[in-house]
Write a protein that holds these residues in place. Structure first.
Motif, mmCIF file in Angstrom:
data_model
loop_
_atom_site.group_PDB
_atom_site.id
_atom_site.type_symbol
_atom_site.label_atom_id
_atom_site.label_comp_id
_atom_site.label_asym_id
_atom_site.label_seq_id
_atom_site.Cartn_x
_atom_site.Cartn_y
_atom_site.Cartn_z
ATOM 1 N N VAL A 173 0.516 -1.215 0.178
ATOM 2 C CA VAL A 173 0.083 0.427 0.115
ATOM 3 C C VAL A 173 0.668 1.126 -0.372
ATOM 4 O O VAL A 173 1.614 1.125 0.424
ATOM 5 C CB VAL A 173 -0.700 -0.214 1.142
ATOM 6 N N TYR A 174 0.589 2.051 -0.949
ATOM 7 C CA TYR A 174 1.358 3.186 -1.146
ATOM 8 C C TYR A 174 0.785 4.666 -0.282
ATOM 9 O O TYR A 174 -0.278 4.793 -0.824
ATOM 10 C CB TYR A 174 1.683 3.703 -2.472
ATOM 11 N N TYR A 175 1.514 5.157 0.106
ATOM 12 C CA TYR A 175 0.753 6.552 1.397
ATOM 13 C C TYR A 175 1.701 7.838 0.574
ATOM 14 O O TYR A 175 3.206 7.531 0.161
ATOM 15 C CB TYR A 175 0.615 6.014 1.758
ATOM 16 N N CYS A 176 0.906 8.797 0.363
ATOM 17 C CA CYS A 176 1.864 10.001 0.161
ATOM 18 C C CYS A 176 1.380 10.749 1.455
ATOM 19 O O CYS A 176 0.434 10.933 2.351
ATOM 20 C CB CYS A 176 0.620 11.033 -1.247
ATOM 21 N N ALA A 177 2.368 11.394 1.489
ATOM 22 C CA ALA A 177 2.355 12.490 3.185
ATOM 23 C C ALA A 177 3.229 14.017 2.606
ATOM 24 O O ALA A 177 3.452 14.323 1.713
ATOM 25 C CB ALA A 177 2.951 12.015 4.172
ATOM 26 N N ALA A 178 2.424 15.042 3.278
ATOM 27 C CA ALA A 178 3.112 16.063 3.310
ATOM 28 C C ALA A 178 3.303 16.631 4.646
ATOM 29 O O ALA A 178 3.020 16.472 5.993
ATOM 30 C CB ALA A 178 1.229 16.961 3.004
ATOM 31 N N ALA A 179 4.664 17.706 4.292
ATOM 32 C CA ALA A 179 5.283 18.200 5.731
ATOM 33 C C ALA A 179 5.533 20.260 5.535
ATOM 34 O O ALA A 179 5.446 19.980 4.254
ATOM 35 C CB ALA A 179 6.515 17.477 6.388
ATOM 36 N N ARG A 180 4.648 20.504 6.827
ATOM 37 C CA ARG A 180 4.915 21.749 6.568
ATOM 38 C C ARG A 180 5.976 22.442 7.026
ATOM 39 O O ARG A 180 6.486 23.321 6.626
ATOM 40 C CB ARG A 180 3.503 21.662 7.400
ATOM 41 N N PHE A 181 6.166 21.647 8.071
ATOM 42 C CA PHE A 181 7.193 23.051 8.609
ATOM 43 C C PHE A 181 8.737 21.778 8.390
ATOM 44 O O PHE A 181 9.808 22.105 9.274
ATOM 45 C CB PHE A 181 6.941 23.064 9.922
ATOM 46 N N ASN A 182 8.459 20.914 9.006
ATOM 47 C CA ASN A 182 9.445 19.638 8.717
ATOM 48 C C ASN A 182 10.434 19.230 7.166
ATOM 49 O O ASN A 182 9.524 19.664 7.301
ATOM 50 C CB ASN A 182 9.148 18.559 9.509
ATOM 51 N N SER A 183 11.189 19.725 7.424
ATOM 52 C CA SER A 183 12.344 18.797 5.700
ATOM 53 C C SER A 183 11.707 17.555 5.523
ATOM 54 O O SER A 183 11.979 17.288 4.128
ATOM 55 C CB SER A 183 13.196 19.030 6.598
ATOM 56 N N GLY A 184 10.365 17.140 6.158
ATOM 57 C CA GLY A 184 10.344 16.152 4.945
ATOM 58 C C GLY A 184 11.355 14.805 4.803
ATOM 59 O O GLY A 184 11.870 14.645 5.677
ATOM 60 N N GLY A 185 11.332 14.927 4.182
ATOM 61 C CA GLY A 185 12.388 13.575 3.463
ATOM 62 C C GLY A 185 12.178 11.788 3.264
ATOM 63 O O GLY A 185 10.968 11.663 3.693
ATOM 64 N N SER A 186 12.856 10.923 4.580
ATOM 65 C CA SER A 186 13.005 10.121 4.187
ATOM 66 C C SER A 186 12.112 9.217 6.320
ATOM 67 O O SER A 186 12.188 8.500 6.196
ATOM 68 C CB SER A 186 13.754 9.236 4.483
ATOM 69 N N THR A 187 11.871 10.341 6.456
ATOM 70 C CA THR A 187 10.979 10.299 7.958
ATOM 71 C C THR A 187 9.761 10.715 8.077
ATOM 72 O O THR A 187 9.655 11.278 8.035
ATOM 73 C CB THR A 187 12.060 11.241 9.315
#
Length: 123
Positions: free
Chosen positions: A92-106
């Protein structure tokens, strides 16, 4: 913020799929975006990520040179082009959004998650 992922399906090994994820409720360009996946019985893992403006991308070693992440800020959408799919890409593939953090692989860097779309690759 709502994330709607789509594009999953059943394919054969070697085929391609393109996943899409549309963000609504906020300005899309504010967010770093990521794709994660979770196979049955396994932990969620990072697949790819892209920065707000699309200028920087990153990939898991297992998908590098096969998958491409991109975004269209005018369409509020992030894409994951998956080529030369393998049975081990089934998840199952999920998309995710990061507003203030840097995102990346975490995963913990991300604030919002989509509902997931199932990709099944048969051998």
């Amino acid at each position: 913020v709502q994330l709607q992922a789509s594009g999953g399906g059943l394919v054969q090994a070697g085929d391609s799929l393109r996943l899409s994820c549309t963000l609504s409720g906020r300005t899309f360009s504010w967010y770093h975006m990521g794709w994660f996946r979770q196979a049955p019985g396994k932990e969620r893992e990072s697949v790819a990520a892209i920065t707000r403006g699309g200028g920087s991308t990153s990939y898991a070693d297992s998908v590098k040179d096969r998958f491409t992440v991109s975004r269209d800020n005018a369409k509020n959408t992030v894409y994951l082009q998956m080529n030369r799919l393998k049975p081990e890409d089934t998840a199952v593939y999920y998309c995710a959004a990061a507003r203030f953090n840097s995102g990346g692989s975490t995963a913990s860097s991300y604030d919002y998650w989509g509902q997931g779309t199932l990709v099944t690759v048969s051998s």
